[in-house]
Design a protein around this motif. Structure first.
Motif, mmCIF file in Angstrom:
data_model
loop_
_atom_site.group_PDB
_atom_site.id
_atom_site.type_symbol
_atom_site.label_atom_id
_atom_site.label_comp_id
_atom_site.label_asym_id
_atom_site.label_seq_id
_atom_site.Cartn_x
_atom_site.Cartn_y
_atom_site.Cartn_z
ATOM 1 N N ILE A 64 0.833 -1.204 0.000
ATOM 2 C CA ILE A 64 0.000 0.000 0.000
ATOM 3 C C ILE A 64 0.868 1.255 0.000
ATOM 4 C CG2 ILE A 64 -1.670 1.338 1.361
ATOM 5 C CD1 ILE A 64 -2.799 -1.352 2.346
ATOM 6 N N SER A 65 2.037 1.181 0.632
ATOM 7 C CA SER A 65 2.892 2.363 0.751
ATOM 8 C C SER A 65 3.509 2.794 -0.583
ATOM 9 C CB SER A 65 4.011 2.106 1.766
ATOM 10 O OG SER A 65 4.971 1.189 1.254
ATOM 11 N N VAL A 66 3.603 1.882 -1.552
ATOM 12 C CA VAL A 66 4.268 2.206 -2.820
ATOM 13 C C VAL A 66 3.572 3.338 -3.573
ATOM 14 C CG1 VAL A 66 4.966 1.326 -5.079
ATOM 15 C CG2 VAL A 66 5.288 -0.078 -3.047
ATOM 16 N N PRO A 67 2.245 3.274 -3.812
ATOM 17 C CA PRO A 67 1.611 4.405 -4.516
ATOM 18 C C PRO A 67 1.667 5.717 -3.753
ATOM 19 C CG PRO A 67 -0.037 2.816 -3.756
ATOM 20 C CD PRO A 67 1.295 2.171 -3.585
ATOM 21 N N THR A 68 1.701 5.658 -2.409
ATOM 22 C CA THR A 68 1.820 6.905 -1.652
ATOM 23 C C THR A 68 3.197 7.539 -1.870
ATOM 24 O OG1 THR A 68 2.545 5.739 0.357
ATOM 25 C CG2 THR A 68 0.196 6.112 0.095
ATOM 26 N N ALA A 69 4.222 6.694 -1.983
ATOM 27 C CA ALA A 69 5.568 7.218 -2.250
ATOM 28 C C ALA A 69 5.630 7.899 -3.612
ATOM 29 C CB ALA A 69 6.598 6.090 -2.173
ATOM 30 N N LEU A 70 4.927 7.336 -4.589
ATOM 31 C CA LEU A 70 4.951 7.896 -5.944
ATOM 32 C C LEU A 70 4.287 9.263 -6.023
ATOM 33 C CD1 LEU A 70 4.110 4.665 -7.974
ATOM 34 C CD2 LEU A 70 6.309 5.842 -7.887
ATOM 35 N N GLY A 71 3.496 9.626 -5.015
ATOM 36 C CA GLY A 71 2.820 10.917 -5.036
ATOM 37 C C GLY A 71 3.726 12.099 -4.763
ATOM 38 N N MET A 72 4.923 11.862 -4.190
ATOM 39 C CA MET A 72 5.830 12.962 -3.868
ATOM 40 C C MET A 72 6.509 13.514 -5.123
ATOM 41 S SD MET A 72 7.603 11.727 -0.275
ATOM 42 C CE MET A 72 8.240 10.188 -0.939
ATOM 43 N N ARG A 73 6.927 14.769 -5.041
ATOM 44 C CA ARG A 73 7.589 15.402 -6.191
ATOM 45 C C ARG A 73 8.978 14.807 -6.401
ATOM 46 N NH1 ARG A 73 7.385 21.739 -5.312
ATOM 47 N NH2 ARG A 73 8.499 21.662 -7.300
ATOM 48 N N TRP A 74 9.352 14.646 -7.663
ATOM 49 C CA TRP A 74 10.677 14.148 -8.027
ATOM 50 C C TRP A 74 11.599 15.350 -8.190
ATOM 51 C CZ3 TRP A 74 11.738 8.890 -10.165
ATOM 52 C CH2 TRP A 74 10.691 8.008 -9.893
ATOM 53 N N LEU A 75 12.475 15.557 -7.236
ATOM 54 C CA LEU A 75 13.392 16.694 -7.282
ATOM 55 C C LEU A 75 14.826 16.211 -7.098
ATOM 56 C CD1 LEU A 75 11.444 19.249 -5.020
ATOM 57 C CD2 LEU A 75 11.610 19.278 -7.516
ATOM 58 N N ASN A 76 15.764 17.024 -7.571
ATOM 59 C CA ASN A 76 17.186 16.786 -7.345
ATOM 60 C C ASN A 76 17.634 17.744 -6.248
ATOM 61 O OD1 ASN A 76 20.060 16.865 -7.445
ATOM 62 N ND2 ASN A 76 20.021 16.103 -9.557
ATOM 63 N N ILE A 77 17.911 17.209 -5.055
ATOM 64 C CA ILE A 77 18.218 18.103 -3.937
ATOM 65 C C ILE A 77 19.562 18.821 -4.117
ATOM 66 C CG2 ILE A 77 16.839 16.773 -2.309
ATOM 67 C CD1 ILE A 77 19.543 15.805 -1.137
ATOM 68 N N LYS A 78 20.463 18.241 -4.894
ATOM 69 C CA LYS A 78 21.722 18.943 -5.156
ATOM 70 C C LYS A 78 21.452 20.222 -5.931
ATOM 71 C CE LYS A 78 25.518 16.675 -6.008
ATOM 72 N NZ LYS A 78 26.547 15.797 -6.591
ATOM 73 N N LYS A 79 20.584 20.126 -6.920
ATOM 74 C CA LYS A 79 20.236 21.294 -7.724
ATOM 75 C C LYS A 79 19.476 22.321 -6.890
ATOM 76 C CE LYS A 79 17.875 22.603 -12.014
ATOM 77 N NZ LYS A 79 17.082 22.109 -13.172
#
Length: 565
Positions: A522-537
């Motif tokens: 169940i946790s997998v689709p919730t993880a996919l909801g977060m924004r994909w960012l590059n924290i170094k950038k």
């Protein structure tokens, strides 16, 4: 005198003071932050790591000591409260603690949290009655909420966003390790000395944390917008009605879970009434938060951010998975494999150590690459595979086999647990926003962990009632449940029934692991909801913006100095 005009004057005066503070903090935001280095950095990180260590120990060290405590106080009916008082206040006070960090200086809030936690530990250690012991657990839970939020928030002043995943992994890794070691340490202290040392042990550790924070923690780059407001304004903005509603709703939920199916059937009036009370009060809390706006304990605008809400939901399921393994795999070791509590703790290290390694590895990979989403997806795959295999365990499963399953599960849980906090720090730009957003995420995480225990317990009991008659027909399921994991040998003299009882326990824990696998999936689709960012950038852009702002402020200051009087 017209009271309406007086109130209007007071509100306008507060708005003017807030505007003045905001203008000053905006100017201060341009100052380039100098992060601690060398010995100072080591001391700060050590203090934050030890702070989460005592919190983790206090959450689980009591599990083995509970029978001795309840026997000494002659209060078996209070046993449920020994854990619930701590977790209930910890969960309810987590977003409240975030607000304190928002309106007051983080260093002093953290020191206050240590003192509250230490007071709770002393009350527990010296408790003459069961009631005073429960009160001490509640006080310690309040302090623990501040320690957890402080560790997450203070890191924003310790290092750049680019390095934060590695530092966060270090802080949280000890939490996972000592949460797992808690029962082992508690067993040793209870057996060799006294259960009271399970709480006295917090004093020297907490004292060291307090001293290190006082001596070495000096924070720069703090947003003073809210922290320089008048005390009266701060107290009004702490949202006391929201705090009361939050504590009341969580209390109703915990009471229902504490009593439903244990003291009274779920269909009886009291558990149902408590659940209805939780729903109604929580709805009232939500309405109040919407009306309170930015002064709410949980401002609604944070819940509109997809990273905050989906990250919080992920932590809900991830913490649920973590607590299921902490509390229920020892039943397999002790009841099915006939291990002692101490050996059971050693066996559990096959999950706890990989979990700690996963925390460090996840932080290191994210720091090196800048990407956190691939880490959490790999984590869930590993965790799902490991927990799936754990559903097959039996009394004949070889040690190397279940150990491999535990390693995969622990590594997966460790890799993913910090990702929502990292993602939140990437999308939230100010330290105040980070404190509040992390508080929301931690609240969901604590709630998931707390709900895991009664839900898993119901699954375990159902499994025993199903498997004991099947594998050990000479023993009643109620007798097996009443005897518990350590007294399986006392139930029968028949080797066949004894082996059947251990097999029944193994399969019942297997049912709990089916729940564990479902939670991870169940946790997998919730993880996919977060924004994909590059924290170094993101980190580089923020540092460049700070330098640019600092240069503009220097230019303005230079012009002011040379202007004619």
């Amino acid at each position: 005198m017209n009271p309406t005009k007086d109130n209007s004057f007071i509100e306008n005066e507060e708005e003017n003071q807030t505007r003045a503070v905001t203008e000053k903090s905006t100017h201060d935001a341009g100052v380039q932050v100098e992060y601690p280095r060398g010995l100072k950095l080591i001391a700060i990180m050590t203090s934050l790591m030890l702070g989460t260590t005592v919190m983790a120990l206090d959450a689980t060290i009591i599990s083995v000591a509970t029978p001795k405590i309840s026997t000494q106080f002659r209060a078996l009916e209070d046993v449920g409260w020994y854990g619930a008082a701590y977790s209930m206040l910890l969960t309810a006070m987590t977003p409240v603690a975030s607000n304190f960090y928002k309106y007051f200086q983080p260093k002093y809030v953290y020191l206050g949290s240590i003192l509250i936690f230490e007071v709770g530990s002393v009350v527990c250690a010296a408790a003459p009655t069961s009631a005073s012991f429960i009160a001490g657990r509640a006080i310690a839970g309040i302090g623990a909420a501040g320690l957890l939020q402080g560790a997450f928030g203070i890191l924003t002043y310790v290092c750049t966003l680019e390095k934060r995943p590695l530092f966060l992994g270090g802080v949280v890794s000890l939490f996972g390790l000592f949460a797992s070691l808690g029962p082992v340490i508690g067993g040793v202290l209870t057996q060799r000395s006294s259960w009271r040392w399970c709480f006295w042990i917090n004093l020297p550790i907490g004292g060291l944390v307090f001293a290190l924070i006082v001596l070495f923690l000096s924070l720069h780059g703090i947003d003073q917008t809210t922290r320089q407001l008048p005390l009266k304004t701060k107290l009004r903005k702490l949202d006391l009605p929201g705090v009361i509603l939050m504590i009341a709703s969580v209390s109703c939920l915990f009471l229902a879970l504490q009593e439903g199916g244990v003291k009274e059937p779920w269909g009886s009036a009291r558990p149902i009434g408590l659940l209805v009370g939780f729903c109604l009060i929580f709805i009232a809390f939500g309405i109040w938060q919407w009306k309170a706006g930015e002064d709410a304990t949980v401002p609604v605008r944070y819940l509109r951010d997809r990273t905050v809400i989906w990250g919080s939901l992920y932590l809900f399921w991830d913490n649920m998975a973590s607590y299921i393994t902490i509390y229920y795999m020892p039943f397999y070791f002790q009841a099915a494999l006939h291990q002692s509590p101490l050996k059971s703790g050693v066996s559990y290290m096959s999950l706890a150590v990989p979990q700690m390694i996963g925390l460090f590895a996840g932080g290191g990979i994210t720091t090196a690459t800048g990407h956190y989403m691939p880490v959490i997806l790999v984590a869930q795959v590993l965790c799902g595979i490991g927990s799936g295999f754990l559903t097959t365990i039996s009394t004949s499963t070889k040690t190397v086999v279940w150990a491999v399953f535990m390693v995969l599960t622990g590594l997966g849980i460790g890799l993913g647990v910090n990702v929502p906090h990292i993602a939140i720090q990437a999308v939230m730009e100010t330290d105040n926003d980070i404190f509040i957003a992390n508080g929301i995420a931690s609240f969901f995480g604590q709630l998931g962990g707390s709900l895991a225990i009664p839900i898993s317990n119901a699954v375990l009991l159902k499994g025993l009632r199903n498997f004991v008659p099947k594998y050990a027909p000479g023993v009643s399921a109620d007798a097996a449940i009443a005897a518990g994991a350590l007294d399986v040998d006392t139930l029968t003299q028949s080797p066949v029934d004894l082996h059947g009882l251990r097999q029944a326990w193994a399969h019942s824990v297997g049912w709990v692991n089916i729940l564990l696998t479902a939670v991870i999936c169940i946790s997998v689709p919730t993880a996919l909801g977060m924004r994909w960012l590059n924290i170094k950038k993101v980190s580089q852009e923020r540092e460049q913006a700070k330098q640019k702002q600092a240069g503009q402020n220097d230019s303005k200051g230079s012009l002011t100095d040379h202007s004619p009087n």
